[in-house]
Design a protein around this motif. Structure first.
Motif, PDB file in Angstrom:
ATOM      1  N   VAL A   9      65.647  68.351  53.216  1.00 28.94           N
ATOM      2  CA  VAL A   9      65.121  67.622  52.056  1.00 28.94           C
ATOM      3  C   VAL A   9      63.610  67.803  51.901  1.00 28.94           C
ATOM      4  N   PRO A  11      61.350  70.300  51.981  1.00 29.24           N
ATOM      5  CA  PRO A  11      60.766  71.268  51.052  1.00 29.24           C
ATOM      6  C   PRO A  11      60.897  70.868  49.578  1.00 29.24           C
ATOM      7  N   PHE A  12      61.914  70.090  49.259  1.00 34.78           N
ATOM      8  CA  PHE A  12      62.106  69.677  47.875  1.00 34.78           C
ATOM      9  C   PHE A  12      61.186  68.530  47.476  1.00 34.78           C
ATOM     10  N   CYS A  13      60.604  67.844  48.469  1.00 37.69           N
ATOM     11  CA  CYS A  13      59.666  66.749  48.162  1.00 37.69           C
ATOM     12  C   CYS A  13      58.409  67.272  47.476  1.00 37.69           C
ATOM     13  N   TYR A  15      58.270  69.208  45.025  1.00 39.30           N
ATOM     14  CA  TYR A  15      58.489  69.184  43.579  1.00 39.30           C
ATOM     15  C   TYR A  15      58.258  67.799  42.979  1.00 39.30           C
ATOM     16  N   LEU A  16      58.240  66.765  43.809  1.00 39.79           N
ATOM     17  CA  LEU A  16      57.955  65.421  43.312  1.00 39.79           C
ATOM     18  C   LEU A  16      56.494  65.276  42.875  1.00 39.79           C
ATOM     19  N   PRO A  24      54.794  62.648  46.986  1.00 38.65           N
ATOM     20  CA  PRO A  24      55.301  63.149  48.276  1.00 38.65           C
ATOM     21  C   PRO A  24      54.634  62.474  49.484  1.00 38.65           C
TER      22      PRO A  24
END
Length: 85
Positions: A9, A11-13, A15-16, A24
């Motif tokens: 999860v 690496p996708f933070c 994009y927040l 993030p």
């Protein structure tokens, strides 16, 4: 298992940050704080002998009865040493 979930999860933070620049860091900080508070519920193990069976590990956080408090902590260690010989 939760470390694996976190590593997927995390690496996708990044994009927040498109939603809000500090989101993030805020999420990571809040999770770290919550985990820090949760560790206060872990049992104290200072001065306790290491557990060698599953039953000892399960009983680690339980309250001891007055009879169990009279046990010598070295007793379990001697028993383990004698079994290995």
């Amino acid at each position: 298992m939760m470390c694996r979930v976190g590593s997927v999860v995390a690496p996708f933070c990044v994009y927040l940050a498109d939603i809000w620049q500090f989101l993030p860091q805020l999420i990571v900080g809040i999770l770290a704080f919550i985990i820090g508070v949760l560790t206060l519920w872990l049992p104290e193990t200072l001065g306790e002998p290491l557990t060698s069976t599953m039953e000892e590990a399960e009983a680690l956080g339980r309250k001891k009865s007055p009879e169990e408090g009279k046990k010598d902590p070295e007793e379990g260690m001697e028993m383990n040493l004698n079994q290995s010989n």
